[in-house]
Write an enzyme that holds these catalytic residues in place. Structure first.
Site, PDB file in Angstrom:
ATOM      1  N   SER A  71       1.273 -81.376   1.425  1.00 26.84           N
ATOM      2  CA  SER A  71       0.141 -80.530   1.186  1.00 26.84           C
ATOM      3  C   SER A  71       0.716 -79.016   0.550  1.00 26.84           C
ATOM      4  CB  SER A  71      -0.483 -80.274   2.629  1.00 26.84           C
ATOM      5  OG  SER A  71      -0.920 -81.403   3.329  1.00 26.84           O
TER       6      SER A  71
ATOM      7  N   TYR B 286      -7.527 -92.610  -5.691  1.00 29.87           N
ATOM      8  CA  TYR B 286      -6.547 -91.677  -6.076  1.00 29.87           C
ATOM      9  C   TYR B 286      -5.088 -91.965  -5.726  1.00 29.87           C
ATOM     10  CZ  TYR B 286      -4.207 -87.012  -5.070  1.00 29.87           C
ATOM     11  OH  TYR B 286      -3.093 -86.051  -5.220  1.00 29.87           O
TER      12      TYR B 286
ATOM     13  N   ASN C 291       1.409 -87.970  -1.313  1.00 32.28           N
ATOM     14  CA  ASN C 291       1.834 -88.724   0.060  1.00 32.28           C
ATOM     15  C   ASN C 291       0.640 -90.020   0.173  1.00 32.28           C
ATOM     16  OD1 ASN C 291      -0.591 -87.784   2.139  1.00 32.28           O
ATOM     17  ND2 ASN C 291      -0.228 -86.275   0.774  1.00 32.28           N
ATOM     18  N   HIS C 292      -0.565 -89.752  -0.501  1.00 35.56           N
ATOM     19  CA  HIS C 292      -1.377 -90.735  -0.569  1.00 35.56           C
ATOM     20  C   HIS C 292      -1.129 -92.047  -1.318  1.00 35.56           C
ATOM     21  CE1 HIS C 292      -3.764 -87.741   1.412  1.00 35.56           C
ATOM     22  NE2 HIS C 292      -3.598 -87.036   0.711  1.00 35.56           N
TER      23      HIS C 292
ATOM     24  N   LEU D 138       1.594 -82.254 -13.778  1.00 38.09           N
ATOM     25  CA  LEU D 138       0.708 -82.151 -12.649  1.00 38.09           C
ATOM     26  C   LEU D 138      -0.737 -82.284 -12.826  1.00 38.09           C
ATOM     27  CD1 LEU D 138       2.064 -78.501 -11.919  1.00 38.09           C
ATOM     28  CD2 LEU D 138       2.947 -80.585 -10.832  1.00 38.09           C
ATOM     29  N   GLY D 139      -1.084 -82.797 -14.121  1.00 35.13           N
ATOM     30  CA  GLY D 139      -2.354 -82.929 -14.447  1.00 35.13           C
ATOM     31  C   GLY D 139      -2.955 -84.118 -13.794  1.00 35.13           C
ATOM     32  N   GLY D 140      -4.381 -84.002 -13.737  1.00 38.87           N
ATOM     33  CA  GLY D 140      -5.119 -85.157 -13.242  1.00 38.87           C
ATOM     34  C   GLY D 140      -6.009 -84.951 -11.990  1.00 38.87           C
TER      35      GLY D 140
ATOM     36  N   ARG E 230      -2.679 -81.094  10.898  1.00 39.14           N
ATOM     37  CA  ARG E 230      -1.913 -81.975  10.042  1.00 39.14           C
ATOM     38  C   ARG E 230      -0.931 -81.329   9.223  1.00 39.14           C
ATOM     39  NH1 ARG E 230      -2.871 -84.016   4.784  1.00 39.14           N
ATOM     40  NH2 ARG E 230      -1.731 -86.247   4.445  1.00 39.14           N
TER      41      ARG E 230
HETATM   42  C1  15L Z   1      -3.281 -84.455  -2.009  1.00 36.52           C
HETATM   43  O1  15L Z   1      -2.549 -85.247  -2.844  1.00 36.52           O
HETATM   44  C2  15L Z   1      -4.154 -83.625  -2.562  1.00 36.52           C
HETATM   45  O2  15L Z   1      -4.135 -83.508  -4.101  1.00 36.52           O
HETATM   46  C3  15L Z   1      -4.380 -82.254  -1.912  1.00 36.52           C
HETATM   47  O3  15L Z   1      -5.707 -81.879  -2.092  1.00 36.52           O
HETATM   48  C4  15L Z   1      -4.104 -82.411  -0.396  1.00 36.52           C
HETATM   49  O4  15L Z   1      -5.418 -83.263   0.337  1.00 36.52           O
HETATM   50  C5  15L Z   1      -2.956 -83.237  -0.079  1.00 36.52           C
HETATM   51  O5  15L Z   1      -2.947 -84.336  -0.912  1.00 36.52           O
HETATM   52  C6  15L Z   1      -2.859 -83.681   1.550  1.00 36.52           C
HETATM   53  O6  15L Z   1      -2.631 -84.573   2.015  1.00 36.52           O
HETATM   54  O7  15L Z   1      -2.984 -82.664   2.293  1.00 36.52           O
END
Ligand code: 15L
Length: 267
Positions: A161, A132, A108-109, A67-69, A170
């Site tokens: 999330s 990211y 998801n990003h 989970l790190g980072g 969202r």
């Molecule tokens: C993520 O990857 C983030 O780490 C988290 O802070 C949220 O913003 C989440 O996505 C999201 O999309 O809601």
């Protein structure tokens, strides 16, 4: 069974600790900040980019939950060092120690610039919305390499999330409840092969497939819809054309995160 949890002091690590405690199981909690271990826990203060420390952290470990980072957008150098190189160091230390199962917290990003559809499929082609997100794509690629070349079982979680409760409309679609996150982690830690799985609860307004998650034994039980009335009263009905709902990555796609703005903001 001993599970090494990197980034254990972060939001997801903190929510998972009590939910993953089991008789006969040790959670080895690793973070750059000190963590106070409870019963059935061990703690290591170390940086995931430190190969020697990570080699030491792998002793006696059966599975790794990485989970790190950084968990939000950062300047490229930081993503490269911590999120990309850090994942490499974790996987390489796991391989050298003979650890068979690694779970990688993707996001998801990794696919945030895809337009929202009724239900995005599993293994949606990467379309990162940020550095990211690029880091998460690289994480998935490293996991794939370590599976194919060295036979590690690797499951990448494209987490939505994960918070105690959804914070804005969202998240009625993207929420992964802490209990479902623990269910997903448990299924992933014993899954064989290589998988990319959406980390999302059984939300009525879900945008992502649960098929691959179910194929590895993840059965989500929570639905963000129970918070819908309250969130919509606070924030209004979601506007399907607004960025928050039109693109999978929501606000991570916004121009304020363009590199020039980011560099200025960080200076
Ligand atoms: C993520 O990857 C983030 O780490 C988290 O802070 C949220 O913003 C989440 O996505 C999201 O999309 O809601």
């Amino acid at each position: 069974m001993r599970i090494l949890v990197t980034g254990a002091a972060g939001g997801i690590g903190t929510q998972l600790r009590p939910r993953m405690a089991r008789d006969g199981r040790v959670l080895r909690l690793l973070d750059v900040v000190p963590v106070e271990p409870g019963p059935g826990e061990e703690a290591i203060t170390a940086d995931i980019t430190d190969p020697e420390a990570m080699a030491g952290a792998m002793h006696g470990v059966d599975a790794v939950l990485h989970l790190g980072g950084h968990s939000t957008e950062q300047p490229w150098a930081d993503i490269l060092d911590v999120n990309i190189n850090g994942t490499y160091v974790v996987l390489e230390a796991a391989r050298q120690a003979g650890v068979q199962h690694v779970v990688l917290a993707s996001s998801n990003h990794a696919a945030g610039f895809h337009p929202r559809t009724a239900e995005a499929p599993d293994y949606l082609f990467p379309r990162p919305d940020t550095f990211y997100g690029v880091g998460k794509v690289a994480m998935e690629a490293l996991g794939s390499l370590y599976h194919d070349r060295y036979g590690l079982a690797v499951t990448c979680l494209r987490i939505g999330s994960c918070f105690p409760r959804p914070k804005e409309p969202r998240m009625l679609s993207t929420w992964l409840s802490p209990d479902d996150c623990a269910r997903l982690a448990e299924a992933s830690l014993v899954a064989e092969g290589f998988h990319v799985v959406w980390g999302v609860s059984a939300n009525t307004r879900r945008w992502w497939s649960l098929e691959e998650g179910r194929a590895i034994g993840f059965e989500p039980k929570d639905d963000a819809e129970v918070y819908a009335r309250e969130l919509i009263a606070q924030h209004g009905e979601p506007d399907p054309d607004a960025m928050a709902h039109a693109l999978l990555g929501g606000s991570f796609c916004r121009p304020e995160l363009d590199v020039d703005n980011l560099t200025t903001r960080k200076r």
